[in-house]
Design an enzyme around this catalytic site. Structure first.
Site, mmCIF file in Angstrom:
data_model
loop_
_atom_site.group_PDB
_atom_site.id
_atom_site.type_symbol
_atom_site.label_atom_id
_atom_site.label_comp_id
_atom_site.label_asym_id
_atom_site.label_seq_id
_atom_site.Cartn_x
_atom_site.Cartn_y
_atom_site.Cartn_z
ATOM 1 N N LYS A 64 0.839 -1.213 0.000
ATOM 2 C CA LYS A 64 0.000 0.000 0.000
ATOM 3 C C LYS A 64 0.867 1.254 0.000
ATOM 4 C CE LYS A 64 -1.637 1.570 4.091
ATOM 5 N NZ LYS A 64 -1.358 2.951 4.444
ATOM 6 N N ASN A 65 1.884 1.283 0.881
ATOM 7 C CA ASN A 65 2.637 2.523 1.070
ATOM 8 C C ASN A 65 3.592 2.823 -0.076
ATOM 9 O OD1 ASN A 65 1.219 2.936 3.352
ATOM 10 N ND2 ASN A 65 2.824 2.260 4.752
ATOM 11 N N ARG A 124 -3.539 10.731 4.266
ATOM 12 C CA ARG A 124 -2.428 11.672 4.355
ATOM 13 C C ARG A 124 -1.567 11.598 3.102
ATOM 14 N NH1 ARG A 124 -0.263 13.507 8.427
ATOM 15 N NH2 ARG A 124 1.822 13.056 7.699
ATOM 16 N N CYS A 181 -2.920 12.461 13.448
ATOM 17 C CA CYS A 181 -3.838 11.314 13.485
ATOM 18 C C CYS A 181 -3.664 10.650 14.847
ATOM 19 C CB CYS A 181 -3.531 10.348 12.345
ATOM 20 S SG CYS A 181 -1.986 9.507 12.573
ATOM 21 N N ARG A 228 2.277 13.998 13.336
ATOM 22 C CA ARG A 228 2.559 13.855 11.902
ATOM 23 C C ARG A 228 2.915 15.179 11.201
ATOM 24 N NH1 ARG A 228 0.243 8.886 10.549
ATOM 25 N NH2 ARG A 228 1.829 8.736 8.924
ATOM 26 N N PRO A 229 3.929 15.894 11.654
ATOM 27 C CA PRO A 229 4.292 17.173 11.025
ATOM 28 C C PRO A 229 4.792 16.978 9.591
ATOM 29 C CG PRO A 229 6.001 16.483 12.542
ATOM 30 C CD PRO A 229 4.867 15.516 12.720
ATOM 31 N N ILE A 230 4.863 18.066 8.822
ATOM 32 C CA ILE A 230 5.401 17.974 7.445
ATOM 33 C C ILE A 230 6.521 18.983 7.232
ATOM 34 C CG2 ILE A 230 3.277 17.057 6.415
ATOM 35 C CD1 ILE A 230 2.759 19.940 5.389
ATOM 36 N N ASP A 231 7.183 19.398 8.325
ATOM 37 C CA ASP A 231 8.245 20.409 8.214
ATOM 38 C C ASP A 231 9.394 19.962 7.309
ATOM 39 O OD1 ASP A 231 8.500 18.570 10.490
ATOM 40 O OD2 ASP A 231 10.446 19.511 10.742
ATOM 41 N N ASP A 290 5.202 0.003 11.903
ATOM 42 C CA ASP A 290 3.904 -0.503 11.429
ATOM 43 C C ASP A 290 3.668 -1.955 11.820
ATOM 44 O OD1 ASP A 290 3.763 1.363 8.298
ATOM 45 O OD2 ASP A 290 3.474 1.931 10.381
ATOM 46 N N ILE A 346 9.255 5.971 16.935
ATOM 47 C CA ILE A 346 8.905 6.765 15.742
ATOM 48 C C ILE A 346 7.736 7.692 16.021
ATOM 49 C CG2 ILE A 346 8.224 6.681 13.322
ATOM 50 C CD1 ILE A 346 10.938 5.370 13.698
ATOM 51 N N ARG A 348 -8.437 -0.161 5.087
ATOM 52 C CA ARG A 348 -7.614 0.834 4.377
ATOM 53 C C ARG A 348 -6.355 0.180 3.825
ATOM 54 N NH1 ARG A 348 -6.410 6.236 7.578
ATOM 55 N NH2 ARG A 348 -5.208 6.440 5.667
HETATM 56 C C1 EPZ Z 1 4.885 6.476 6.392
HETATM 57 O O1 EPZ Z 1 4.311 7.579 7.072
HETATM 58 C C2 EPZ Z 1 3.822 5.401 6.374
HETATM 59 N N1 EPZ Z 1 2.655 5.887 5.645
HETATM 60 C C3 EPZ Z 1 3.427 5.010 7.789
HETATM 61 O O2 EPZ Z 1 2.547 3.896 7.692
HETATM 62 C C4 EPZ Z 1 4.677 4.551 8.538
HETATM 63 O O3 EPZ Z 1 4.331 4.285 9.886
HETATM 64 C C5 EPZ Z 1 5.756 5.643 8.484
HETATM 65 O O4 EPZ Z 1 6.026 5.978 7.110
HETATM 66 C C6 EPZ Z 1 7.049 5.178 9.131
HETATM 67 O O5 EPZ Z 1 7.527 4.051 8.466
HETATM 68 C C7 EPZ Z 1 2.687 5.858 4.293
HETATM 69 O O6 EPZ Z 1 3.673 5.485 3.692
HETATM 70 C C8 EPZ Z 1 1.434 6.321 3.596
HETATM 71 P P1 EPZ Z 1 7.536 9.461 8.390
HETATM 72 P P2 EPZ Z 1 5.081 9.009 7.045
HETATM 73 O O7 EPZ Z 1 7.548 10.751 7.676
HETATM 74 O O8 EPZ Z 1 5.830 9.142 5.776
HETATM 75 C C9 EPZ Z 1 8.494 12.620 11.771
HETATM 76 C C10 EPZ Z 1 0.587 2.666 7.959
HETATM 77 O O9 EPZ Z 1 0.147 2.086 8.960
HETATM 78 N N2 EPZ Z 1 8.359 13.631 10.719
HETATM 79 O O10 EPZ Z 1 8.562 8.426 8.043
HETATM 80 O O11 EPZ Z 1 4.120 10.057 7.417
HETATM 81 C C11 EPZ Z 1 7.170 11.961 12.116
HETATM 82 O O12 EPZ Z 1 6.483 12.733 13.094
HETATM 83 C C12 EPZ Z 1 1.179 4.055 8.117
HETATM 84 O O13 EPZ Z 1 0.627 2.178 6.805
HETATM 85 C C13 EPZ Z 1 8.726 14.937 11.008
HETATM 86 O O14 EPZ Z 1 9.125 15.257 12.130
HETATM 87 O O15 EPZ Z 1 6.106 8.783 8.253
HETATM 88 C C14 EPZ Z 1 7.622 10.634 12.675
HETATM 89 O O16 EPZ Z 1 7.995 10.798 14.032
HETATM 90 C C15 EPZ Z 1 1.056 4.568 9.538
HETATM 91 N N3 EPZ Z 1 8.621 15.880 10.032
HETATM 92 C C16 EPZ Z 1 8.874 10.306 11.870
HETATM 93 O O17 EPZ Z 1 9.293 11.539 11.283
HETATM 94 C C17 EPZ Z 1 8.186 15.558 8.761
HETATM 95 O O18 EPZ Z 1 8.144 16.460 7.896
HETATM 96 C C18 EPZ Z 1 8.651 9.296 10.757
HETATM 97 O O19 EPZ Z 1 7.564 9.746 9.973
HETATM 98 C C19 EPZ Z 1 7.823 14.223 8.494
HETATM 99 C C20 EPZ Z 1 7.928 13.268 9.473
#
Ligand code: EPZ
Length: 430
Positions: free
Chosen positions: A22-23, A93, A117, A122-125, A305, A327, A397
């Site tokens: 999926k991801n 997202r 969520c 889940r920030p996007i900085d 996950d 994480i 989902r």
């Molecule tokens: C992806 O989310 C997956 N989702 C998540 O799977 C998965 O848990 C996650 O990666 C970690 O492997 C999809 O691929 C759609 P990250 P993502 O950015 O990309 C921090 C599922 O169950 N962060 O790797 O959003 C964040 O807060 C879902 O399938 C920032 O600080 O995860 C977290 O602590 C749940 N700033 C860490 O990084 C940012 O701009 C990892 O998040 C982005 C992230």
């Protein structure tokens, strides 16, 4: 609303076929609009998030043809709108992958801000940092994130945290930027590699995906491709945990064993035997489960996950286990539901201290999110009596035909939509 109803106590045995990841697929579908030629994506999992992403592509004007449940043709030449409607980001997202795709192709994009969520803020900085480094102006206001650039120019970007989403989003935008981009401290997940391979099959120039330094040389344009999504290592790991929880014996087919290394290692520590084949793993659990320690980490560490599913298994292991979630800040919400099935788990900050119990008892529980919902099903498969899992739309989902695949392995589980159907199932299994 629908539920899963489970009569626990059957060991899952037999063979199960794993669907596409999926991801990986969500990001690949977004990237598919970066060419004006037709792209064919195969091995899509038939799950809600994928269907919503395909709807989002159609909504901005791409031509999307669902060839079958697992294959789609996408043509991005007719895109007429660079703003993605809020309803999509509210549902998934991953719609934010359209920021990187549209910015790379059209130098402009607007997507509603993804909220937090249940598992964290889940920030996007880091996405924003990457887009700005490539020369984009980023405006965040009125619940929208808008990115615009007269020119996109390659840059050297250091990711302060390992982020799958930010790595993929920046990689997509950089693929069509002018010049070289280096992403340092990049995420190494299999689906990051899959997206890089997909973009390269369209003519991009991306090297180093799967390591912590990804080098991208921007190209003028991308072309058509036919691409098959990698198998879902989280779906595979979920079934592997179901084997451990029910003391079963299952051949998990259509997987890449290397992607499962951390999950396999921890299941072996917990008392399972695992045989690896080219594209399958056989998991056998015919003895007691024993305690172990888990810390979730970016790939190749133990996947976050897979955290709830392993916690459900360790809740029945001899001794005391610990699971540390490094994480996300709030990924133990489901522990209260497991406790209602008899689990003895104490959560202190981001550590779950798990005192193994002899077994769970069936109860009516609620899935708080996708992977926690799968963990509650795993607990129900092992529990004595009947378990009803509500809010299974979260599970749907990310798991294709979850109950059907489990039934094929001998589990007594049905998807029901009302009390009448629940009663009917209870009569059948009594
Ligand atoms: C992806 O989310 C997956 N989702 C998540 O799977 C998965 O848990 C996650 O990666 C970690 O492997 C999809 O691929 C759609 P990250 P993502 O950015 O990309 C921090 C599922 O169950 N962060 O790797 O959003 C964040 O807060 C879902 O399938 C920032 O600080 O995860 C977290 O602590 C749940 N700033 C860490 O990084 C940012 O701009 C990892 O998040 C982005 C992230």
């Amino acid at each position: 609303m629908e539920q899963f109803v489970i009569k626990g106590g059957n060991a899952v045995c037999g063979e199960v076929e794993i669907s596409g990841a999926k991801n990986a697929a969500l990001a690949i579908l977004a990237a598919a609009i970066m060419t004006d030629e037709t792209v064919t994506v195969e091995n899509l999992p038939d799950v809600r998030d994928i269907n919503i992403m395909l709807d989002a592509l159609s909504d901005i004007g791409a031509v999307v043809e669902r060839v079958d449940r697992h294959t789609a043709h996408i043509n991005g030449s007719t895109i007429g709108q660079l703003s993605v409607d809020y309803e999509y980001i509210k549902k998934i997202r991953a719609s934010y992958y359209l920021l990187g795709a549209l910015l790379g192709k059209y130098r402009s994009a607007e997507v509603a801000l993804p909220g937090g969520c249940v598992i964290g803020s889940r920030p996007i900085d880091l996405h924003v940092k990457g887009f700005k480094a490539l020369g984009a102006d980023v405006d965040i206001s009125y619940g929208l994130i808008s990115v615009k650039a007269d020119r996109l120019t390659g840059s050297h970007i250091y990711m302060d945290k390992v982020s799958v989403g930010a790595t993929i989003n920046v990689m997509m935008a950089a693929a069509l930027a002018e010049g070289k981009t280096v992403i340092e401290n990049a995420a190494k997940e299999p689906h990051v590699v899959d997206v890089a391979n997909f973009l390269n099959s369209m003519g991009a120039n991306i090297r180093g995906a799967g390591t912590d330094v990804i080098r991208i040389v921007g190209v003028e344009k991308l072309h058509k491709t036919d691409y098959s999504v990698i198998p879902d290592q989280i779906e595979a790991g979920t079934f592997m945990c179901a084997v451990a929880a029910t003391r079963g014996d299952v051949l998990v087919k259509n997987v890449i064993p290397k992607h499962l290394e951390a999950t396999s290692a921890k299941l072996v520590e917990a008392g399972c035997r695992i045989q690896e084949f080219d594209d399958a793993v056989r998991v056998i659990c015919d003895g007691p489960l024993v305690h172990t320690q888990i810390t979730t980490l970016p790939y190749p560490g133990y996947p976050t996950d897979m955290q709830p599913q392993m916690t459900a298994v360790l809740g029945m292991a001899e001794g005391t286990s610990t699971v540390t979630e490094s994480i996300f800040e709030n990924r133990f919400k489901y522990v209260d539901e497991l406790a209602r099935m008899g689990a003895d788990i104490q959560v202190e900050s981001n550590i779950a201290i798990i005192r193994g119990v002899r077994g769970y008892t069936g109860a009516r529980v609620c899935a708080p999110d996708l992977r926690a919902g799968a963990a509650l099903v795993i607990a129900g498969l092992a529990a004595d009596g009947i378990t009803i899992v509500d809010d299974i739309h979260y599970i749907q989902r990310g798991y294709e035909n979850f109950e059907g695949k489990l039934r094929q392995l001998g589990a007594q589980i049905e998807r029901t939509c009302c009390e009448k159907e629940i009663q009917k199932f209870m009569l059948q299994v009594s």
